[in-house]
Design a protein around this motif. Sequence first.
Motif, mmCIF file in Angstrom:
data_model
loop_
_atom_site.group_PDB
_atom_site.id
_atom_site.type_symbol
_atom_site.label_atom_id
_atom_site.label_comp_id
_atom_site.label_asym_id
_atom_site.label_seq_id
_atom_site.Cartn_x
_atom_site.Cartn_y
_atom_site.Cartn_z
ATOM 1 N N HIS A 162 0.827 -1.204 0.000
ATOM 2 C CA HIS A 162 0.000 0.000 0.000
ATOM 3 C C HIS A 162 0.865 1.259 0.000
ATOM 4 C CE1 HIS A 162 -4.240 -1.524 1.219
ATOM 5 N NE2 HIS A 162 -3.608 -2.419 0.487
ATOM 6 N N ARG A 163 1.943 1.241 0.748
ATOM 7 C CA ARG A 163 2.831 2.405 0.765
ATOM 8 C C ARG A 163 3.375 2.680 -0.636
ATOM 9 N NH1 ARG A 163 5.720 5.470 4.199
ATOM 10 N NH2 ARG A 163 5.229 4.234 6.057
ATOM 11 N N SER A 164 3.803 1.625 -1.309
ATOM 12 C CA SER A 164 4.370 1.781 -2.642
ATOM 13 C C SER A 164 3.341 2.339 -3.622
ATOM 14 C CB SER A 164 4.902 0.431 -3.137
ATOM 15 O OG SER A 164 5.355 0.528 -4.459
ATOM 16 N N ARG A 165 2.140 1.746 -3.631
ATOM 17 C CA ARG A 165 1.111 2.196 -4.584
ATOM 18 C C ARG A 165 0.638 3.614 -4.277
ATOM 19 N NH1 ARG A 165 -2.166 -3.227 -3.307
ATOM 20 N NH2 ARG A 165 -0.659 -4.738 -4.135
ATOM 21 N N LEU A 166 0.420 3.889 -2.998
ATOM 22 C CA LEU A 166 -0.135 5.187 -2.634
ATOM 23 C C LEU A 166 0.896 6.299 -2.712
ATOM 24 C CD1 LEU A 166 -2.401 4.083 0.342
ATOM 25 C CD2 LEU A 166 -3.134 4.782 -1.953
ATOM 26 N N SER A 167 2.163 5.980 -2.553
ATOM 27 C CA SER A 167 3.195 7.006 -2.684
ATOM 28 C C SER A 167 3.192 7.588 -4.091
ATOM 29 C CB SER A 167 4.572 6.421 -2.356
ATOM 30 O OG SER A 167 4.676 6.106 -0.986
ATOM 31 N N THR A 168 2.966 6.727 -5.081
ATOM 32 C CA THR A 168 2.883 7.211 -6.462
ATOM 33 C C THR A 168 1.713 8.177 -6.615
ATOM 34 O OG1 THR A 168 3.790 5.119 -7.264
ATOM 35 C CG2 THR A 168 2.672 6.512 -8.880
ATOM 36 N N LYS A 198 -5.710 -1.831 -12.186
ATOM 37 C CA LYS A 198 -6.859 -2.074 -11.307
ATOM 38 C C LYS A 198 -6.409 -2.185 -9.848
ATOM 39 C CE LYS A 198 -10.588 -5.347 -10.341
ATOM 40 N NZ LYS A 198 -11.585 -4.297 -10.071
ATOM 41 N N THR A 199 -5.321 -2.901 -9.613
ATOM 42 C CA THR A 199 -4.792 -3.031 -8.251
ATOM 43 C C THR A 199 -4.435 -1.666 -7.681
ATOM 44 O OG1 THR A 199 -3.919 -5.240 -8.746
ATOM 45 C CG2 THR A 199 -2.996 -4.094 -6.841
ATOM 46 N N GLN A 200 -3.792 -0.827 -8.512
ATOM 47 C CA GLN A 200 -3.402 0.510 -8.072
ATOM 48 C C GLN A 200 -4.624 1.350 -7.695
ATOM 49 O OE1 GLN A 200 -0.179 2.062 -8.157
ATOM 50 N NE2 GLN A 200 0.878 0.165 -8.661
ATOM 51 N N ILE A 201 -5.616 1.364 -8.557
ATOM 52 C CA ILE A 201 -6.801 2.203 -8.329
ATOM 53 C C ILE A 201 -7.637 1.666 -7.181
ATOM 54 C CG2 ILE A 201 -8.901 3.140 -9.371
ATOM 55 C CD1 ILE A 201 -6.212 4.325 -10.378
ATOM 56 N N ASP A 202 -7.733 0.362 -7.048
ATOM 57 C CA ASP A 202 -8.484 -0.213 -5.929
ATOM 58 C C ASP A 202 -7.858 0.179 -4.596
ATOM 59 O OD1 ASP A 202 -10.263 -1.347 -7.656
ATOM 60 O OD2 ASP A 202 -9.465 -3.386 -7.507
ATOM 61 N N THR A 203 -6.523 0.237 -4.550
ATOM 62 C CA THR A 203 -5.850 0.651 -3.318
ATOM 63 C C THR A 203 -6.121 2.127 -3.024
ATOM 64 O OG1 THR A 203 -4.099 -0.992 -3.662
ATOM 65 C CG2 THR A 203 -3.621 0.802 -2.129
ATOM 66 N N VAL A 204 -6.116 2.947 -4.058
ATOM 67 C CA VAL A 204 -6.446 4.366 -3.871
ATOM 68 C C VAL A 204 -7.868 4.501 -3.323
ATOM 69 C CG1 VAL A 204 -6.877 6.551 -5.064
ATOM 70 C CG2 VAL A 204 -4.839 5.206 -5.624
ATOM 71 N N ARG A 205 -8.790 3.696 -3.834
ATOM 72 C CA ARG A 205 -10.177 3.781 -3.370
ATOM 73 C C ARG A 205 -10.285 3.403 -1.886
ATOM 74 N NH1 ARG A 205 -14.489 0.762 -6.911
ATOM 75 N NH2 ARG A 205 -13.213 -1.025 -6.289
#
Length: 339
Positions: free
Chosen positions: A32-38, A79-86
Motif C-alpha cells: 500500500h505504501r508503494s502504490r499510494l506514494s505514487t 486495477k490493483t493501483q486504483i483499488d488501493t487508492v479507493r
Amino acid sequence: MSDLEPIAPTDALELYLTDRSSDLSDWTIRSHRSRLSTFIEWCRDSEGLENLNDLTGRTIHRYKIWRRDEGDINTVTLKTQIDTVRVFVKWLETIEGCPPDTAAKIKSPSLSPEENIRDTELHTDAAEEMLDHLTKYEYASLRHVTLSLLWHTLMRRGAARAIDLQDYDRDEQYIHIVHRPETETPLKNGQGGERMVALPNTMCDLLSDWIDDQRPDVTDDYGRSPLLATTQGRVHVTTIQQYVYMATRPCAYGVACPHDQDPDTCAAAVERYDASKCPSSVSPHAIRRGSITHWLRKDVPQPAISDRADVSATVLDAHYDERSEQEKMEQRRAFLDDI
C-alpha cells in the motif's frame, strides 16, 4: 466543505498506514505504501494539491488516465493501483479528510475474463530444481518442509499452516486437514474443506525427519502443537508467503539469473523482503496452480485432483489448469488410442 479538517497528502498517507498496521500484514502495508506514494506524489507534482480536502472524483479519474498512459502497466496492475487508492480515500472520509462519497465516485478498471485469470504458475522443472536444492542444502528445514508440502499436496497456505502434529499419521501416511476457526486456523471452505491427503514416501520421510530432529518443541496460543512451527509458535501465513518468494528466485536454487542481474547486488536477491520483486519469483498460489497443472499433465483424473486440492471442477478449469488446448487434445488422443 467547512466540516472537513485540512490534511496534507503525505500526512494522510502516514496516518493511514499507521492506522491499518494493526489489521494488515507487513507485506500488505509495504504494498500500500508503494502504490499510494505514487498517487501522493502525482497529487503534489501534477495537481499542486496540498490539502486533500480538495480531492474530487475527477482528480482521481485524471490520475487513473495518467497512470494508464504513462505508467507502462497492464490493466490488472492498474486495477490493483486504483483499488488501493479507493480503499485509502474511503478511509480518508472517516477522518473528515476529503468530501463524503468521494470513494464511491472512483471507477475501478474492468478486466476481461482473460485478464481476470492470472496465468502465473511455477513450472514443474523450476519446482523440481528448487526442491532438489532445498533437499541438498536445507534438508528438513522449515522452509524445505513448507515448500515441499505446498507442492506435493496442492493445498493452500492457510491449510498448511492449520496442520497440527496430531493431524499427521506416520503409519498410514496421510495428513488430516481440519477446520478449526475457534482457534484461528480456519479453512477457506470451512468444514467442506476438511479432508485426508495421502502423502508419498519421500514426503513422509521429510516430515518425520523435521519432527524428530528440527521442529521446535512449541505450542501455539491455544495449546496446540503446529506441524509448521518457529520458535515463536505456529508459522504465520506471511512467513509462508515470504518463504515461497525467496525460494522461487532462480538464483536461490543455483540457476543463472534470466534477467541479467548480478545476485551480489540485485536487491531482490540480497534483501529478504525484496524477494517478490524478482520477476521470476512466484506466490504460494502459483505453486498450487503449477502443481495442479503438473498432475493434470500426468493424466491424474480431474476428480482426484479436485478432491485433493479442495477446488471444484469448474474453478479448476477456469483458474488452475494451465494446459493449452493442444495439450489437452493430445492427452485425449493418447488415452483413446490405448482403448
